[in-house]
Structures are given as C-alpha cells and as structure tokens.
Enzyme design. Structure first.
Site, PDB file in Angstrom:
ATOM      1  N   LYS A 116      40.371  51.391  46.663  1.00 53.50           N
ATOM      2  CA  LYS A 116      40.476  50.858  48.020  1.00 53.50           C
ATOM      3  C   LYS A 116      40.612  51.962  49.059  1.00 53.50           C
ATOM      4  CE  LYS A 116      42.393  46.369  46.690  1.00 53.50           C
ATOM      5  NZ  LYS A 116      43.547  45.441  46.769  1.00 53.50           N
ATOM      6  N   LYS A 199      32.759  41.054  39.635  1.00 57.13           N
ATOM      7  CA  LYS A 199      33.721  39.968  39.549  1.00 57.13           C
ATOM      8  C   LYS A 199      33.725  39.152  40.836  1.00 57.13           C
ATOM      9  CE  LYS A 199      38.732  39.329  39.000  1.00 57.13           C
ATOM     10  NZ  LYS A 199      40.023  40.048  38.830  1.00 57.13           N
ATOM     11  N   LYS A 202      37.182  37.933  46.852  1.00 54.23           N
ATOM     12  CA  LYS A 202      36.976  37.831  48.300  1.00 54.23           C
ATOM     13  C   LYS A 202      36.469  39.125  48.899  1.00 54.23           C
ATOM     14  CE  LYS A 202      41.814  38.850  49.544  1.00 54.23           C
ATOM     15  NZ  LYS A 202      42.345  39.050  48.199  1.00 54.23           N
TER      16      LYS A 202
END
Length: 337
Positions: A116, A199, A202
């Site tokens: 991230k 996967k 969101k």
C-alpha cells in the site's frame, strides 16, 4: 461435563459501505457458523478504517451499515459479541503497549504495508497504516483469542501477533494467549469477475468485477452474466488453466452447498453461458433475504444502537481485565480509586 469453547475474534472494516461477495464467502459466513461452536467476538473496526482519509458522516453511516449487514447475515447477539471497535477504548490503550514491543524492521516487513505504501507514496502514507498490524494485534490479544478467522492475506499479521505476545510473556510473565489463524481454504479467495487473476476486493477489483451485496440483485446478475471465462468450452475446475470458470464454480458451490464435482457433472456438455446464467440466478435467490434482514435493522436505528451498546458492554467486560493485567505488569502507576 461441558467443554469450554475456544474464543475467536475477527473484525471487518466499514469503509466500503456494502459488503461484497468476497467479504461474505471469505469471512462473514465463517463468523456465522463459528458463533455456534465458539465463544465469538466480532468487531466493526472503524479505527482501522481511519488509516486513510474518511468523510465523518460517511464513516458513521458505513459503520451502521456494516453492523446491520453482519446481523442480516445471521450473527446473533445472544450467541456472539458484536461491537464497534471505537466503542471499546481498551483496543487503542493496548495498541500503544504493542507498538512499544514491536521493532521498526518487523513492522516495515509487513507485506500489506509495503504494497500500500508503494502505491500511495510516502507523503500519502500515514503512521496509522504503518502501525495498523499492532492495533490488529491488540484487537486479538485483548480477548485471549485462540483462533482468528481471517483471509490468507492476513496470516502474516497473525504471526506478528504471536511474536509480540510471546515477547511480552517472556519479558513480563505469562499474560497473553497465543492465537492461531483460522482460514477456510475452499472459499478463502473469491476472484474478480472481470479479472480472475486478482482477488475480489474494493481496492483491486473493477466496477464490473466486484459484486456488492446491497446492490439491486439485477445489477449483480448482469455482472455474473458478463463475467470473464476462458478459452475452450468445457466447464471444469482448474484454477491455473481456467481461472474464470473455476471462480464461478467456487461461487456456485459456496452459495448452494453442491460440490465442485457435482457441478462439473451438472454442466457436462453445456457451455459457459449456461454456467454464468445459473450462477446469476443462484446469487439473486440467495441475496434477497440477506438484503431484507439487513434493511430491517437499518429501519430501526434505536434497536441497532441498543444491540451495539450491549455488545460494547460485553466486550469491555472481557477486555478490561486483560488491559489491567498488562498495565500492572508493564509498571504503569494505577489511578487512585
């Protein structure tokens, strides 16, 4: 003689609003089953959601919606403990102690943080994101959790939790229970309908590849009917050679209880279009009662608040003794009473 139930803890972020199918099949469905066999504690982890900027009103609405969906999915406040994370201040209080026991290198090696922060850049990456696994460790250790139902991508965080717990126990005396991951491998990873190599999530999924449970069923059915499949025509489960078809078979199996082998026989000699249409129909039938139950809780906010206050009270009754023991062993001066 009754056997003592193992305690489980798990949490879900409220940031997406509606849950998606991957949330449900990879996590929430397990939670519903585990409340029947375990001493289960579940939390809407709004503190974790704060690692990225949130609109305050939207976060409150999403937290309510997450709690309503968990109840709509079948969580029973009489069989489990359901709370909002920020309603239990012991989570953040223990997290500071965990921060002080975790090495900088340990935290920097967490895969999710590395991924991230690489995408966001250092200027957009908060210290909260860096210390996210330590708050997660506090969430788990507060309740003397034995098993943590999580997705495969969270296994590294469970290992860090065990390492920190062992470190505390060695330094200050036996205090924390060492938890283990509880992962349902058959449906641990539901893939994006448009890109079955990734996967369903969101953050990673395309708009057409993610199935939101609170969407109108006809919207979701359209996504299933336009799902990406594979070369060839045989409906066969093979994650490497046929990831799209395999993903649809896994979803069909999870929602109906039919085995993949039974489904392969069912669709023998039939084309991919038939599979996609049937998965769409199965999902539409399955999701209708879930949406109805969720809406019942949203339509009665006073009752929802009452259930969440009751859950926080139950959670704090378990968490407070753990925090008191930690503070005493670390050497914090207790307040005068």
């Amino acid at each position: 003689m009754a056997t003592e139930r193992l305690r489980v803890f798990s949490g879900i972020q409220p940031t997406a609003g509606s849950f998606h199918l991957g949330n449900y099949l990879g996590a929430v469905r397990q939670w519903v089953g585990l409340q029947e066999t375990h001493d289960a504690v579940y939390s809407v982890v709004d503190l974790h959601a704060a690692t990225i900027p949130q609109d305050p009103a939207a976060l409150r609405e999403s937290s309510r919606l997450a709690a309503a969906q968990l109840l709509g999915a079948g969580l029973d406040p009489d069989r489990c403990t359901l709370c909002i994370q920020s309603h239990v201040p012991e989570h953040t209080q223990l997290a500071w102690v965990i921060n002080c026991l975790t090495g900088f290198g340990e935290a920097a090696r967490m895969t999710q943080f590395k991924d991230k922060s690489a995408k966001q850049g250092t200027d957009a990456t908060t210290v909260g994101l860096f210390t996210y696994p330590m708050l997660m460790a506090a969430d788990i250790l507060l309740y003397h959790t034995r098993q943590v139902p999580v997705g495969e991508d969270q296994r590294q965080h469970i290992e860090l939790t065990r390492d920190v717990a062992q470190r505390f126990n060695a330094r200050y005396g036996e205090t924390f229970t060492l938890p283990g991951a509880y992962i349902l491998k058959e449906t641990a990873k539901i893939q994006d309908l448009q890109d079955p190599a990734v996967k369903m999530s969101k953050s990673a999924s395309s708009a057409k590849g993610i199935v939101w449970l609170m969407d109108e069923p006809k919207t979701s059915a359209k996504k299933f009917r336009s799902a990406v499949t594979d070369t060839g025509t045989e409906v066969r489960y093979d994650r490497a050679a046929k990831p799209g078809v395999s993903n649809l078979l896994a979803i069909y199996s999870a929602l109906t209880g039919l085995t993949v082998e039974e489904l392969e026989q069912k669709f023998e000699g039939r084309l991919y279009g038939a599979l996609k249409t049937e998965v769409a129909d199965v999902f539409t039938e399955w999701v209708a009662p879930f949406r109805a139950r969720t809406q019942q809780f949203l339509d009665d906010p006073a009752e929802l608040d009452r259930l969440l206050a009751r859950g926080a009270e139950k959670a704090r009754a378990m968490a407070a003794p753990t925090l008191d023991a930690v503070y005493e062993r670390v050497g914090f001066l207790p307040p005068a009473r």
